[in-house]
Design an enzyme around this catalytic site. Structure first.
Site, PDB file in Angstrom:
ATOM      1  N   ARG A 173       0.849  -1.177   0.000  1.00 41.33           N
ATOM      2  CA  ARG A 173       0.000   0.000   0.000  1.00 41.33           C
ATOM      3  C   ARG A 173       0.890   1.234   0.000  1.00 41.33           C
ATOM      4  O   ARG A 173       1.944   1.252   0.661  1.00 41.33           O
ATOM      5  CB  ARG A 173      -0.903   0.020   1.248  1.00 41.33           C
ATOM      6  N   GLU A 219      -3.851   7.583  -5.296  1.00 40.01           N
ATOM      7  CA  GLU A 219      -4.033   6.849  -6.555  1.00 40.01           C
ATOM      8  C   GLU A 219      -5.283   7.353  -7.255  1.00 40.01           C
ATOM      9  O   GLU A 219      -6.303   7.539  -6.592  1.00 40.01           O
ATOM     10  CB  GLU A 219      -4.144   5.344  -6.287  1.00 40.01           C
ATOM     11  N   HIS A 250      -1.043   0.234  -9.870  1.00 47.74           N
ATOM     12  CA  HIS A 250      -1.695  -0.703  -8.940  1.00 47.74           C
ATOM     13  C   HIS A 250      -2.260  -1.895  -9.708  1.00 47.74           C
ATOM     14  O   HIS A 250      -3.477  -2.151  -9.692  1.00 47.74           O
ATOM     15  CB  HIS A 250      -2.792   0.001  -8.138  1.00 47.74           C
TER      16      HIS A 250
END
Lengths: 331, 331
Positions: free
Chosen positions: A237, A266, A285
């Site tokens: 993360r 993000e 991601h």
């Protein structure tokens, strides 16, 4: 009357999704009421709902709509990390939280191995030189024999560790607390050992859950003990890393590179200097997301839904006291 | 007189080098006469020489200067492939030919695994998107379960095969002739099986020696049977592939990509369209060359030189009838 009674026991399922519905979900929910909801629609959809499937697991919509959850009993997220869901009101509630542990392990491990080899063999330099049609021979590094410190001893960290060890790397796995006698890794080091392990690392791989203990663990202090040849890989993360400290360390040559698949914000804002630091790889991601992953996620939820409807124990129940599924916590 | 007799038995060694001398060589040749020579100087240097170390193994200088080799007994090349040295005059001669088999196996295997993962996870796309600061999530491919056909059953091909199998790929190894009961691969297929194996391949990896049998083996005909999703990886020799046929196949979408470390002409000319085909990775013949490789190459030559001076069997003697070291052909 009997039919009506059955109907009343069928769950109302809200699916939080930013786009398409989960593929094939309809085949698994016959009899149940399914409400598709975007983040904006979530407050009104939650009223009277029993189950929430957080198909979109990237927003804070659940926390923001929580007050409308008047009957919710179970939240399932299509992710391994549950940091968007461990807000105080949910943690204090009786609502069961489950995640998608197990789907992502092997794909992420392959991805991390690829990043390691790409660093060792300077694939980024190869692509750069190719763009200018330059034939420039370089000597590169061996992967075997190099040292990886893998932060995170859950299934993802373990899969990464096993995969890197499989190509001859020396792997040190760290978790929350030290455990000896691990069948695969011998000793799994505790969080307190990380500062002592980092100076030996050629690669530091972050695969830990985001908890109050792990947030910001890679900061100016921990970056300062790494070798100038170390590469950092973050597939966990974004907030595990203090981004500004990482940027400063990269610019100062305190470490050799970083491959970041996750970020504090993000999508990564277009103005971030991470996009253009020469030693940095930015990916969106995606390390876990292989063709077919949506189907696997739906099948995992469907299996849990079947357990829910038949009052059997759910898989992947998150321990709300630590923020992840404990070993043995669900099959 | 005794001293003079000893001197007369010390070998004269010519080192063909385009640049720096082999590192540390002087420590291993005490007593011998060493003549450093560029390609242009080779004809005059070869007269009266006993041993030739082809440190620069990329030119045809040895073939061109061969007429001047009036006393040569042994040629050693700092490469695995011996295609620059298997010209008819040397093959017909009594001169022993040895190569550097064993130095390159593991580094090349790591390199090929990295290329496979880079294709599966679209690292090239990630770098391209990063340059324009674009966050664009994609689903990528699993590596485990995909099929690799590895052409070449020497130590390099075997190391590649074992490494790819180690991450769960299904590997089919091919050599010159079929062999069953291989301890690592079960069946090693013969060259005649290649056209039947190619249609199943997700990755075709070329790690074969360049011989009259293998030259041009990847041409319009063999490319046509590959799947449009297949990627070709060449870490063997450029002329294994008919470059124009490969370019046509890539442009026609007959295969999905190619990673080429070797080329029919090296360095690859700046005007080659391979540099800019979007599905092609061009690297400058470096897959084997890790930090320290020069030292390992010198140590292998020094060991063989010690054997030569004490009349013991040399390592890595090339079978001149097939163009590579046969299994068991030297330790």
């Amino acid at each position: 009357l009997a039919a009506s009674a059955v109907e009343m026991t069928e769950p109302v399922i809200v699916v939080l999704s930013a786009g398409d519905p989960p593929p094939g979900l309809s085949e698994h929910v016959c009899g149940a009421v399914v409400r598709m909801a975007t983040a904006a629609e979530l407050p009104s959809a939650l009223g009277g709902a029993d189950v929430l499937l957080a198909w979109d697991f990237t927003s804070d919509a659940v926390a923001e709509a929580w007050a409308c959850a008047d009957r919710l009993r179970w939240v399932h997220t299509a992710s391994a990390g549950v940091d968007r869901l461990t807000f105080p009101e949910l943690l204090r509630s009786e609502v069961t939280l489950t995640n998608s542990r197990g789907i992502f392990d092997a794909p992420i491990a392959e991805y991390v191995l690829g990043l390691v080899i790409a660093f060792a063999k300077d694939f980024a330099g190869t692509w750069r030189l190719q763009q200018s049609r330059r034939w420039q021979h370089r000597e590169t590094e061996r992967v075997a024999g190099s040292v990886a410190v893998v932060v995170g001893s859950g299934p993802i960290g373990r899969a990464i560790g096993a995969t890197l060890a499989g190509v001859g790397m020396r792997v040190q796995l760290t978790g929350r607390t030290e455990k000896t006698g691990d069948p695969d890794f011998g000793t799994v080091y505790g969080a307190e050992a990380v500062p002592e392990l980092l100076p030996q690392a050629d690669y530091v791989v972050l695969a830990a859950p985001l908890t109050e203990q792990t947030r910001g663990m890679i900061d100016a202090r921990t970056l300062a003990v790494m070798k100038p040849t170390t590469r950092l890989i973050n597939v966990g993360r974004g907030p595990l890393v203090v981004t500004d400290d990482l940027i400063s360390a990269l610019q100062a040559g305190q470490l050799a590179g970083a491959a970041l698949d996750v970020f504090e914000t993000e999508p990564l804002p277009a103005e971030s200097c991470l996009w253009e630091l020469p030693q940095v790889v930015v990916s969106p991601h995606m390390s876990a997301d292989t063709v077919g992953w949506h189907t696997e996620l739906v099948e995992l939820f469907a299996d849990n839904l079947d357990r829910y409807r038949t009052s059997r124990p759910l898989r992947n129940v998150v321990d709300k006291t630590c923020g992840y599924v404990r070993a043995g916590g669900g099959s």
